[in-house]
Design an enzyme around this catalytic site. Structure first.
Site, PDB file in Angstrom:
ATOM      1  N   CYS A  41       0.871  -1.181   0.000  1.00  0.00           N
ATOM      2  CA  CYS A  41       0.000   0.000   0.000  1.00  0.00           C
ATOM      3  C   CYS A  41       0.908   1.231   0.000  1.00  0.00           C
ATOM      4  CB  CYS A  41      -0.846  -0.014   1.269  1.00  0.00           C
ATOM      5  SG  CYS A  41       0.190   0.016   2.739  1.00  0.00           S
ATOM      6  N   HIS A  54       5.471  -4.976   8.785  1.00  0.00           N
ATOM      7  CA  HIS A  54       5.496  -6.355   9.264  1.00  0.00           C
ATOM      8  C   HIS A  54       5.765  -7.339   8.130  1.00  0.00           C
ATOM      9  CE1 HIS A  54       3.181  -5.352  13.199  1.00  0.00           C
ATOM     10  NE2 HIS A  54       4.481  -5.242  13.340  1.00  0.00           N
ATOM     11  N   HIS A 103       3.618   1.898  11.607  1.00  0.00           N
ATOM     12  CA  HIS A 103       2.457   1.665  12.476  1.00  0.00           C
ATOM     13  C   HIS A 103       2.148   2.837  13.397  1.00  0.00           C
ATOM     14  CE1 HIS A 103       4.707  -2.098  11.686  1.00  0.00           C
ATOM     15  NE2 HIS A 103       3.524  -2.470  11.249  1.00  0.00           N
ATOM     16  N   HIS A 137      -1.249  -4.635  19.389  1.00  0.00           N
ATOM     17  CA  HIS A 137      -0.721  -4.299  18.063  1.00  0.00           C
ATOM     18  C   HIS A 137      -0.017  -2.945  18.158  1.00  0.00           C
ATOM     19  CE1 HIS A 137      -0.547  -3.093  13.841  1.00  0.00           C
ATOM     20  NE2 HIS A 137      -0.591  -4.385  13.568  1.00  0.00           N
ATOM     21  N   GLU A 194       0.164  -0.453  16.232  1.00  0.00           N
ATOM     22  CA  GLU A 194      -0.660   0.715  15.861  1.00  0.00           C
ATOM     23  C   GLU A 194      -1.580   1.116  17.011  1.00  0.00           C
ATOM     24  OE1 GLU A 194      -2.937   0.524  12.145  1.00  0.00           O
ATOM     25  OE2 GLU A 194      -4.357   1.939  13.032  1.00  0.00           O
ATOM     26  N   THR A 230      -6.556   0.860  11.646  1.00  0.00           N
ATOM     27  CA  THR A 230      -6.731   0.981  10.182  1.00  0.00           C
ATOM     28  C   THR A 230      -6.787  -0.362   9.450  1.00  0.00           C
ATOM     29  OG1 THR A 230      -4.346   1.104   9.911  1.00  0.00           O
ATOM     30  CG2 THR A 230      -5.527   3.201  10.065  1.00  0.00           C
ATOM     31  N   CYS A 289      -8.318   1.663   6.471  1.00  0.00           N
ATOM     32  CA  CYS A 289      -7.760   2.405   5.332  1.00  0.00           C
ATOM     33  C   CYS A 289      -8.212   1.809   3.998  1.00  0.00           C
ATOM     34  CB  CYS A 289      -6.235   2.419   5.426  1.00  0.00           C
ATOM     35  SG  CYS A 289      -5.503   0.841   5.004  1.00  0.00           S
ATOM     36  N   SER A 336       1.233  -9.663  10.727  1.00  0.00           N
ATOM     37  CA  SER A 336       0.644  -8.563   9.958  1.00  0.00           C
ATOM     38  C   SER A 336      -0.864  -8.605  10.119  1.00  0.00           C
ATOM     39  CB  SER A 336       1.047  -8.705   8.487  1.00  0.00           C
ATOM     40  OG  SER A 336       0.110  -8.047   7.664  1.00  0.00           O
ATOM     41  N   SER A 337      -1.413  -7.554  10.740  1.00  0.00           N
ATOM     42  CA  SER A 337      -2.842  -7.528  11.045  1.00  0.00           C
ATOM     43  C   SER A 337      -3.679  -7.623   9.766  1.00  0.00           C
ATOM     44  CB  SER A 337      -3.172  -6.239  11.797  1.00  0.00           C
ATOM     45  OG  SER A 337      -4.553  -6.091  11.950  1.00  0.00           O
TER      46      SER A 337
HETATM   47 FE1  SF4 Z   1      -0.928   0.733   4.483  1.00  0.00          FE
HETATM   48 FE2  SF4 Z   1      -3.313   1.275   5.362  1.00  0.00          FE
HETATM   49 FE3  SF4 Z   1      -1.400   0.659   7.103  1.00  0.00          FE
HETATM   50 FE4  SF4 Z   1      -1.318   2.972   5.794  1.00  0.00          FE
HETATM   51  S1  SF4 Z   1      -2.864   2.361   7.273  1.00  0.00           S
HETATM   52  S2  SF4 Z   1       0.383   1.528   6.105  1.00  0.00           S
HETATM   53  S3  SF4 Z   1      -2.210   2.470   3.823  1.00  0.00           S
HETATM   54  S4  SF4 Z   1      -2.258  -0.698   5.544  1.00  0.00           S
END
Ligand code: SF4
Length: 335
Positions: A19, A48, A82, A132, A134, A173, A203, A231-232
């Site tokens: 992404c 990740h 993250h 996680h 994030e 996200t 996202c 990886s989520s």
């Molecule tokens: Fe990729 Fe979405 Fe994570 Fe941004 S939020 S790094 S676009 S997966």
């Protein structure tokens, strides 16, 4: 006599893999290495994926979990895609580190939402997965205990708000779009005055990859998600494949992990990749199938993506000054 290979249809999801946020984070590390030389320090796996991390290590990146593992240095210290709690850049400043933040702009957007809700006096609920990075980063934008984590519909039922009329929600996200919709519906049902984003904070990349799997997985005997077990978004893709009715939905890091015996008699495979998995690993998996099957490849396009995020200005300017980046039109964030 040459052996005849059995026929196999491969449905390749598009979009899949990298992404814009992952692409930007990797570019930041590579450009920092080219601009400042090795080593550059990276706090946590930049994205990740072991393959990505190992390739960056080979170029001179040093990965650490916490800043206290970084020696006194003038070299850059980079924060992963993250996102990080506010205490991390604060700590970096105290330690006189030069840091670059590779937090995905779509994660930063959720950080800003959290801070705005707090400013408006709302009690904040974060829908996400405990532990996680994030989630740790988003919760860490505010004082400990201010953001409450909810993982399931059951958590909604058990939640005791300070004031049911003054609540706000935000999300991680990379969640399952469907599970999150259920949690949001439960929140709105129990707390009709709750406020939040129009739909969710999941996202575009997570949403598009899940949509593609929903369309492609029911056609196939096996769904393969190329991605890391931590990886989520990759884990969610495997679950989406399973729920879409695929007999086997597998999460694999490399082609070498395919257990050919347990695949059984198959005539079709669907393949996608998590947002942190490079395309080279998808190609490796397709090649592994080609050695055993007579493959017909069908790329199933369910969405077009053209999102690009800018790299931090100070890195861009330093790279231009060092002659490793040409001056040119700036990439524009469109989301
Ligand atoms: Fe990729 Fe979405 Fe994570 Fe941004 S939020 S790094 S676009 S997966």
């Amino acid at each position: 006599m040459t052996e005849t290979k059995p026929p196999l249809d491969i449905y390749l999801c598009a979009p899949r893999g990298f992404c814009a946020g992952v692409d930007r984070a990797i570019q930041i590390v590579e450009l920092a290495l080219a601009t400042y030389g090795a080593p550059v320090y990276v706090r946590h796996e930049i994205v990740h994926n072991k393959f990505v991390v190992e390739s960056l290590k080979a170029k001179g990146a040093v990965f650490v979990e916490e800043l206290d593992e970084v020696p006194a240095t003038k070299q850059p210290v980079i924060f992963s895609a993250h996102g990080v709690p506010k205490s991390v850049p604060e700590n970096a400043r105290e330690l006189n580190f030069f840091y670059l933040d590779a937090t995905c702009p779509l994660v930063s957007k959720v950080h800003k939402e959290a801070m705005l809700h707090d400013k408006r006096g709302h009690e904040i609920i974060l829908i996400g997965h405990e532990g996680h990075p994030e989630v740790i980063g988003t919760m860490g934008q505010l004082e400990e205990g201010v953001v409450k984590l909810i993982e399931t519909v059951e958590d909604v039922a058990a939640f005791e708000p300070r004031d049911p009329n003054n609540l706000a929600w935000i999300t991680q996200t990379t969640l399952s779009v469907d599970d999150t919709a259920d949690i949001i519906a439960a929140l709105k049902d129990r707390f009709p005055a709750i406020t939040g984003p129009n739909k969710n904070d999941i996202c575009y990349a997570t949403t598009n990859r899940q949509e593609a799997v929903k369309i492609v997985a029911p056609k196939a005997d096996v769904m393969i998600v190329v991605g890391a077990p931590n990886s989520s978004n990759s884990k969610r893709l495997r679950e989406v494949g399973e729920r879409a009715g695929c007999r086997q939905s597998l999460l694999l890091q490399r082609a070498s992990e395919i257990d050919w015996d347990s695949l059984g008699a198959i005539s079709s495979v669907a393949i996608t990749a998590g947002a942190s998995a490079p395309e080279v690993l998808v190609e490796e998996v397709i090649e592994a199938f080609r050695t055993r099957y007579d493959v017909t490849l069908d790329v199933v396009v369910t969405a077009k993506e053209d999102i690009i995020f800018n790299i931090p200005r100070e890195l861009r300017e330093a790279a231009i000054a060092a002659g490793v980046l040409e001056e040119g039109p700036k990439a524009v964030a469109v989301n």
